[in-house]
Design a protein around this motif. Structure first.
Motif, short mmCIF file in Angstrom:
data_model
loop_
_atom_site.label_atom_id
_atom_site.label_comp_id
_atom_site.label_asym_id
_atom_site.label_seq_id
_atom_site.Cartn_x
_atom_site.Cartn_y
_atom_site.Cartn_z
N ASP A 49 0.82 -1.20 0.04
CA ASP A 49 -0.18 0.20 -0.09
C ASP A 49 0.81 1.30 0.08
O ASP A 49 0.46 2.50 -0.59
N THR A 50 1.90 1.28 0.73
CA THR A 50 2.71 2.59 1.00
C THR A 50 4.01 2.13 0.77
O THR A 50 4.55 1.20 1.21
N LEU A 51 4.90 2.99 0.03
CA LEU A 51 6.08 2.76 -0.32
C LEU A 51 7.04 3.41 0.52
O LEU A 51 6.86 4.57 0.88
N LYS A 52 8.17 3.03 1.25
CA LYS A 52 9.03 3.75 2.00
C LYS A 52 10.48 3.94 1.33
O LYS A 52 11.03 4.79 1.34
N VAL A 53 10.76 2.64 0.41
CA VAL A 53 12.07 3.12 -0.31
C VAL A 53 11.72 2.38 -1.77
O VAL A 53 11.65 1.06 -2.07
N PRO A 54 11.09 3.28 -2.65
CA PRO A 54 10.49 2.56 -3.96
C PRO A 54 11.53 1.98 -4.75
O PRO A 54 11.22 0.95 -5.60
N ILE A 55 12.81 2.31 -4.69
CA ILE A 55 13.62 1.13 -5.57
C ILE A 55 14.26 0.02 -4.80
O ILE A 55 15.13 -0.70 -5.27
N ALA A 56 13.72 -0.14 -3.78
CA ALA A 56 14.28 -1.65 -2.94
C ALA A 56 13.99 -2.60 -4.00
O ALA A 56 13.00 -2.93 -4.41
N SER A 57 14.69 -3.70 -4.02
CA SER A 57 14.49 -4.85 -4.59
C SER A 57 13.49 -5.94 -4.13
O SER A 57 13.02 -5.77 -2.93
N LEU A 58 12.75 -6.44 -5.01
CA LEU A 58 11.82 -7.65 -4.73
C LEU A 58 12.22 -8.67 -4.23
O LEU A 58 13.59 -8.99 -4.51
N TRP A 59 11.64 -9.49 -3.59
CA TRP A 59 12.29 -10.69 -3.09
C TRP A 59 12.36 -11.68 -4.38
O TRP A 59 13.37 -12.79 -4.44
N ARG A 60 11.39 -11.63 -5.29
CA ARG A 60 11.19 -12.59 -6.45
C ARG A 60 11.06 -11.66 -7.57
O ARG A 60 10.02 -11.58 -8.20
N PRO A 61 12.13 -11.14 -8.20
CA PRO A 61 12.04 -10.15 -9.26
C PRO A 61 11.66 -11.02 -10.57
O PRO A 61 12.02 -12.23 -10.46
N SER A 62 11.15 -10.29 -11.48
CA SER A 62 10.83 -10.80 -12.90
C SER A 62 11.26 -10.05 -13.82
O SER A 62 11.72 -8.86 -13.50
N SER A 63 11.30 -10.36 -14.98
CA SER A 63 11.52 -9.35 -16.02
C SER A 63 10.62 -8.29 -16.39
O SER A 63 11.15 -7.09 -16.73
N GLU A 64 9.41 -8.09 -15.64
CA GLU A 64 8.50 -7.04 -15.58
C GLU A 64 8.55 -6.39 -14.21
O GLU A 64 8.24 -5.17 -14.09
#
Length: 95
Positions: free
Chosen positions: A58-73
């Motif tokens: 719902d709310t971002l604190k660090v918008p560029i933080a990496s996802l745990w399971r990134p994908s191509s999109e």
């Protein structure tokens, strides 16, 4: 801080949660709502699996933080605002 582990909380629950950086820094990267700990639940067409949670972001604190399971999109937390995402259970703090 209370770390939430897999549990059988009602799926209609609106429990708030904070998502910690998956790198282990302890930084809060987003806030949202717990959705499920069912390992068979799909998140972006992938089963959630063990020791993970599906959360609404719902709310971002660090918008560029990496996802745990990134994908191509989907690579950073900003990519999943207002949708669900898989997050490791030990990196979710309930409030």
């Amino acid at each position: 801080m209370e770390f939430c582990e897999n549990s059988s909380v009602n799926s209609k629950s609106k429990k708030g949660c904070k998502l910690l950086d998956v790198s282990g820094s302890g930084q809060i990267v987003a806030e949202g709502r717990w959705s499920s700990s069912d390992p068979n639940m799909l998140v972006h067409f992938v089963p959630l699996g063990p020791n993970a949670m599906r959360v609404w972001v719902d709310t971002l604190k660090v918008p560029i933080a990496s996802l745990w399971r990134p994908s191509s999109e989907l690579e950073i937390i900003e990519d999943v605002i207002s949708t669900t995402e898989a997050w490791p259970a030990d990196k979710v703090v309930m409030f």
